[in-house]
Scaffold this motif. Structure first.
Motif, short mmCIF file in Angstrom:
data_model
loop_
_atom_site.label_atom_id
_atom_site.label_comp_id
_atom_site.label_asym_id
_atom_site.label_seq_id
_atom_site.Cartn_x
_atom_site.Cartn_y
_atom_site.Cartn_z
N TYR A 176 -20.17 22.13 12.32
CA TYR A 176 -21.05 21.52 13.40
C TYR A 176 -21.78 22.66 14.14
O TYR A 176 -21.04 23.46 14.50
CB TYR A 176 -19.87 20.71 14.32
N ARG A 177 -23.02 22.16 14.82
CA ARG A 177 -23.40 23.14 15.64
C ARG A 177 -23.83 22.36 17.01
O ARG A 177 -24.71 21.30 17.08
CB ARG A 177 -24.81 23.69 15.10
N PHE A 178 -23.23 22.80 18.04
CA PHE A 178 -23.44 22.10 19.43
C PHE A 178 -24.11 23.09 20.62
O PHE A 178 -23.72 24.31 20.31
CB PHE A 178 -22.38 21.45 19.92
N SER B 294 -23.82 24.90 24.13
CA SER B 294 -22.60 25.30 24.84
C SER B 294 -22.43 24.25 25.93
O SER B 294 -21.01 24.20 26.15
CB SER B 294 -22.72 26.81 25.23
N ASP B 295 -23.22 23.71 26.19
CA ASP B 295 -23.25 22.76 27.21
C ASP B 295 -23.04 21.17 26.93
O ASP B 295 -22.80 20.06 27.86
CB ASP B 295 -24.24 22.60 28.28
N THR B 296 -22.72 20.94 25.55
CA THR B 296 -22.31 19.64 25.04
C THR B 296 -21.19 19.08 25.36
O THR B 296 -20.11 19.69 25.49
CB THR B 296 -22.44 19.87 23.40
N GLN B 297 -21.17 17.75 25.96
CA GLN B 297 -20.00 17.15 26.69
C GLN B 297 -18.75 16.91 25.25
O GLN B 297 -19.34 16.58 24.08
CB GLN B 297 -20.55 15.74 26.87
N ALA B 298 -17.79 17.07 25.52
CA ALA B 298 -16.46 16.91 24.77
C ALA B 298 -16.57 15.61 24.22
O ALA B 298 -16.52 15.47 22.91
CB ALA B 298 -15.17 17.07 25.51
N LYS B 299 -17.09 14.47 24.71
CA LYS B 299 -17.20 13.05 24.27
C LYS B 299 -18.19 13.00 23.15
O LYS B 299 -17.91 12.54 21.96
CB LYS B 299 -17.71 12.07 25.44
N THR B 300 -19.24 13.71 23.31
CA THR B 300 -20.39 13.76 22.11
C THR B 300 -19.70 14.60 20.94
O THR B 300 -20.17 14.40 19.64
CB THR B 300 -21.65 14.54 22.78
N ILE B 301 -19.24 15.63 21.00
CA ILE B 301 -18.43 16.46 20.03
C ILE B 301 -17.63 15.43 19.40
O ILE B 301 -17.62 15.45 18.08
CB ILE B 301 -17.76 17.64 20.56
N GLU C 209 -17.11 12.02 19.36
CA GLU C 209 -17.94 11.15 18.42
C GLU C 209 -18.51 11.57 17.34
O GLU C 209 -18.72 11.06 16.38
CB GLU C 209 -18.90 10.57 19.55
N THR C 210 -19.40 12.74 17.38
CA THR C 210 -19.78 13.21 16.23
C THR C 210 -18.96 13.51 15.11
O THR C 210 -19.23 13.24 14.01
CB THR C 210 -20.59 14.53 16.65
#
Length: 171
Positions: A3-5, A7-14, A16-17
């Motif tokens: 997975y590539r996110f 650094s400011d990606t929300q934990a919820k988005t991570i 869910e992905t």
């Protein structure tokens, strides 16, 4: 999966992905997750993923995964500790596959040497082969295994055979 996110990606988005990817991978492998989340082997999805995460870290091949999953399920059934080095390494953060006697005594619910049953949750993100192994384990009389540096797995039915394997293959 990788997975590539940002650094400011929300934990919820991570999360869910990762859940969407898990659902897709399970479906691609023909693994049906019932709406009540209890799998065909009687384990909850959480339990399957927890055990599969340990199997994932303990051995490499699909065949060995099925064999070790069978050993772990037998140990759970008879009330024997899983004694998985990978769970201790999860707690200590060590990268070396082997653990020390001191490591095996670390106080954590993830330490499967000192706590019976499954740890509270997964220690890694298990792959489909490990999940399939837990859902379709190999039936054997083995209760012990060890993995050599090159990834070869040696099985034993008794503790004495296991100790003999240690001296023969790990020294």
């Amino acid at each position: 999966d990788t997975y590539r996110f940002q650094s400011d990606t929300q934990a919820k988005t991570i999360s869910e992905t990762m859940l969407v990817t898990l659902s897709r991978r399970l479906a691609e492998a023909g693994i049906v997750v019932p709406t009540h989340l209890v799998m065909s082997n009687g384990m909850t999805l959480h339990e399957v993923l927890t055990l599969a995460s340990i199997v994932e870290r303990e051995v490499r091949t699909p065949e060995d995964m099925a064999h070790v999953a069978g050993i772990f399920l037998t140990r759970l059934e008879i009330g024997m500790a899983l004694q998985a080095d990978a769970t201790v390494n999860y707690v200590t953060g060590k990268k070396d596959a082997a653990i020390t006697l001191e490591d095996s005594k670390v106080d954590s619910p993830y330490n499967t040497y000192t706590h019976l049953g499954l740890p509270p949750g997964p220690i890694s993100n298990p792959g489909i082969n490990a999940i399939k192994a837990v859902l379709n384990p190999m039936d054997s009389d083995d209760l012990y295994y060890l993995t050599s540096q090159d990834g070869t797995v040696f099985y034993a039915q008794t503790f004495d055979q296991h100790i003999a394997n240690k001296y023969k293959y790990l020294n």
